[in-house]
Scaffold this motif. Structure first.
Motif, short mmCIF file in Angstrom:
data_model
loop_
_atom_site.label_atom_id
_atom_site.label_comp_id
_atom_site.label_asym_id
_atom_site.label_seq_id
_atom_site.Cartn_x
_atom_site.Cartn_y
_atom_site.Cartn_z
N GLN A 135 0.83 -1.21 0.00
CA GLN A 135 0.00 0.00 0.00
C GLN A 135 0.86 1.26 0.00
N THR A 136 2.11 1.15 0.49
CA THR A 136 2.98 2.33 0.49
C THR A 136 3.33 2.76 -0.92
N LEU A 137 3.17 1.85 -1.89
CA LEU A 137 3.44 2.22 -3.28
C LEU A 137 2.50 3.31 -3.77
N THR A 138 1.38 3.49 -3.09
CA THR A 138 0.41 4.50 -3.52
C THR A 138 0.66 5.86 -2.85
N ASP A 139 1.64 5.95 -1.95
CA ASP A 139 1.94 7.19 -1.24
C ASP A 139 3.06 7.92 -1.97
N PRO A 140 2.81 9.14 -2.48
CA PRO A 140 3.86 9.87 -3.22
C PRO A 140 5.13 10.06 -2.41
N ARG A 141 5.04 10.23 -1.10
CA ARG A 141 6.24 10.41 -0.28
C ARG A 141 7.08 9.14 -0.26
N ALA A 145 10.86 8.40 -1.93
CA ALA A 145 11.91 7.79 -1.10
C ALA A 145 12.49 6.56 -1.79
N LEU A 146 11.64 5.79 -2.50
CA LEU A 146 12.12 4.62 -3.23
C LEU A 146 13.07 5.03 -4.36
N ILE A 147 12.72 6.10 -5.06
CA ILE A 147 13.59 6.59 -6.14
C ILE A 147 14.94 7.02 -5.57
N LYS A 382 12.93 1.28 -16.06
CA LYS A 382 13.37 0.21 -16.96
C LYS A 382 13.67 -1.07 -16.18
N ALA A 383 14.32 -0.90 -15.03
CA ALA A 383 14.66 -2.07 -14.22
C ALA A 383 13.41 -2.75 -13.68
N VAL A 384 12.40 -1.95 -13.28
CA VAL A 384 11.15 -2.53 -12.77
C VAL A 384 10.45 -3.32 -13.86
N MET A 385 10.40 -2.77 -15.08
CA MET A 385 9.73 -3.49 -16.18
C MET A 385 10.46 -4.80 -16.49
N LYS A 386 11.78 -4.79 -16.39
CA LYS A 386 12.53 -6.03 -16.62
C LYS A 386 12.17 -7.06 -15.55
N GLU A 387 12.14 -6.61 -14.28
CA GLU A 387 11.79 -7.51 -13.19
C GLU A 387 10.37 -8.02 -13.35
N LEU A 459 10.57 -4.01 -6.80
CA LEU A 459 11.24 -2.86 -6.21
C LEU A 459 12.16 -3.29 -5.07
N LYS A 460 11.68 -4.20 -4.23
CA LYS A 460 12.50 -4.67 -3.11
C LYS A 460 13.76 -5.36 -3.61
N THR A 461 13.62 -6.10 -4.68
CA THR A 461 14.78 -6.78 -5.26
C THR A 461 15.80 -5.77 -5.75
N LEU A 462 15.32 -4.75 -6.44
CA LEU A 462 16.22 -3.73 -6.98
C LEU A 462 16.86 -2.90 -5.86
N LEU A 463 16.07 -2.57 -4.84
CA LEU A 463 16.59 -1.76 -3.75
C LEU A 463 17.56 -2.55 -2.88
#
Length: 575
Positions: A135-141, A145-147, A382-387, A459-463
């Protein structure tokens, strides 16, 4: 990597000890068996919020201990040095105790730390993804932070620079807002400052004056008692008026008597010397009392003057501070306020220049951060789409939009004024399109639960690659998926676990089959109490557990054979 975990008297768990292995560690069990309780315990090791309600009923305290391999990052070692924590090759032992009374004790390698400090250590030890975290994926803040986390140290350094310059900008803006008082309000404030300053300056207090005056007043108010005590003591010691003899006379006579006796017994000589010494001290004390008596002052007028002065200081203390020193500090503040109010225009001009300089510094840093963030977001998308392609979402489009909100009182950026926070000037939004031909729309409005789960896994994998954290924990990351998607998630977890330890709670047989180590969590009733136990499964028990997950409680030849086939396919995939 998490090597050992011990949990005692936590919720349904009386005592559980786990020896965890590298690779993919899978936790399964019936609903309600205690899987989430075990992850809650792990969360506490990372500095999660605690409650005394989680202490097992009847126990005095709950204890969670975790032994980690020492992280390789220099930042972790610097953090240990900062808090004075010794490291060795045996690992990092983190413990947390929760008492039924609400006391909370945290330790790292035996040294007590705060919960906030524990959170700082935790970010280098484990990364936890809870079953509702998508659900945090829907929070702009959270998105921004993920970026920034994906952008790495350079981007995080830019963000830190923005946070620092934003604080300077906010202070400068607040100062000029306070300075831009209305003229009537400024004049009123000026009158108050002048009156208060005049009152303090006319009194002209000096540091420590009130204490000195109180002592002097005490002596003047009790002059008669002081004189009488000194005079009577002097008489007893020296003059002996009204008595047969004084103490001094008595000592002199004693010396005469002992002088004669010493001729017959030398052992009295030390005693005689003591009395002679006492005579000298008594004589000196008597002279001091005489001088003190003669200096005692009887002066009602001076006492009245002292009372008047003390009353002045007491009035000042009621208004401007508990001590004369605090009054003088307030006086200095009034002098500064007076200068600012009297030099209003000059002060405004100076503050305007300060705000302009702070704004330029913030704008420079914010623009640099925005540029770096946009570049990182393109790489992330790009990395997310690959994953996601590897997670059976090959046609998914993922993008990150950037906007800036114009604001009348915002930060000047070129010809515009934009809204700014400590995170910069960007407002980001994750955009998502799961199917060919559909336009990108906000992730929160279009993605299903299963799609959100897989996006979070990606995202967790990339981070994790960016953070180089040793252990990833997933709590039901397979929510809302089945079939081929479930198999893809299982394979992704297996691939991720080749480079770092993964701990995963799951209800899917496909994910469980990929385990390098499979733990079963069971709940039982013993002596009228509910207990949770955890133990590792051997190959035969794994087949039975997978069969249960496939078909429920009833195990058949077909489900057992299917479970064996799943394990064999998983072994081939991992090899």
């Amino acid at each position: 990597m998490l090597m050992e975990l011990t949990v005692r008297n936590f919720a349904l768990i009386e005592e559980v000890h786990l020896s965890l292995e590298p690779g993919l560690n899978i936790l399964t069990g019936e609903t309600g068996a205690g899987k989430s309780i075990l992850l809650d315990a792990m969360s506490l090791i990372l500095g999660g919020r605690a409650s005394s309600d989680t202490v097992r009923q009847g126990a005095a305290k709950a204890t969670i201990e975790a032994l980690f391999a020492v992280p390789v990052s220099n930042e972790f070692r610097e953090l240990c040095e900062e808090y004075g924590i010794d490291l060795d090759d045996e690992g990092v032992l983190v413990s947390r105790e929760l008492s039924a009374a609400g006391k909370n004790v945290c330790r790292v390698n035996g040294r007590m730390v705060t919960v906030q400090m524990l959170r700082r250590f935790g970010q280098y030890l484990m990364s936890m993804h809870g079953q509702h975290e998508h659900q945090t994926l829907t929070d702009p803040r959270e998105q921004i932070a993920l970026i920034d986390a994906f952008g790495g140290e350079d981007l995080l350094a830019l963000r830190a620079a923005v946070e620092a310059s934003f604080r300077d900008f906010r202070v400068a803006r607040q100062k000029i807002r306070e300075a831009r008082l209305g003229e009537q309000e400024r004049i009123q404030r000026l009158d108050i400052v002048r009156f208060q300053l005049q009152e303090i300056q006319e009194a002209n207090p000096r540091p420590g004056e009130d204490v000195e005056l109180e002592e002097e007043r005490k002596r003047l108010a009790h002059a008669e008692k002081l004189f009488a005590a000194a005079n009577a003591s002097y008489d007893r010691l020296y003059s002996g008026e009204g008595r047969n003899s004084s103490a001094l006379d008595q000592l002199n006579q004693t010396i005469v008597d002992l002088d004669g006796a010493v001729r017959y017994d030398e052992s009295l000589a030390p005693t005689l010397e003591l009395i002679k010494t006492a005579l000298l001290h008594v004589e000196e004390a008597a002279h001091s009392l005489r001088d003190y008596r003669n200096e005692v002052e009887f002066n009602p007028n001076k006492l009245s003057q002292l009372d008047d002065r003390l009353n002045v200081l007491r009035r000042l203390r009621k208004k401007y501070g508990d001590t004369v020193e605090e009054i003088l500090v307030y006086r200095d503040k009034l002098l500064r306020d007076l200068e600012a109010l009297e030099n209003h225009e000059e002060n405004l001009e100076r503050l305007s220049l300060e705000l302009e300089r702070a704004g330029k510094g913030l704008a420079k840093n914010a623009v640099a951060l925005s540029k770096a963030r946009r570049a990182a977001s393109e790489r992330l998308a790009k990395a997310v789409m690959k994953e996601l392609g590897e997670l059976m979402m090959p046609n998914t489009q993922f993008a990150i939009s950037f906007t800036q909100i114009q604001e009348e009182d915002g930060l000047p950026i070129g010809e515009r004024r934009v809204h700014v926070t400590e995170a910069g000037i960007d407002r980001v939004e994750f955009l998502f399109s799961p199917n060919v031909g559909e336009s990108l729309r906000p992730l929160a409005k279009i993605a299903s639960g299963g799609e959100l789960s897989r996006t979070m896994l990606a995202l967790k994998t990339l981070l994790a690659d960016a953070d180089d954290v040793g252990t990833l924990i997933f709590d039901e990351v397979d929510t809302g998926i089945s079939g081929r998607a479930a198999q893809a998630v299982a394979e992704k977890l297996a691939v991720v676990s080749q480079s770092r330890q993964v701990i995963c709670v799951t209800h899917l047989a496909q994910v469980s089959a990929m385990a390098d180590t499979h733990y079963l969590i069971e709940k039982s009733m013993e002596d009228g109490r509910t207990r949770t136990a955890v133990y590792a499964l051997d190959d035969d028990l794994r087949v039975q557990e997978l069969a249960r997950m496939i078909s429920g409680l009833e195990l058949t030849e077909t489900t057992l054979r299917h479970a064996s086939e799943m394990l064999e396919r998983a072994r081939k995939f991992k090899s």
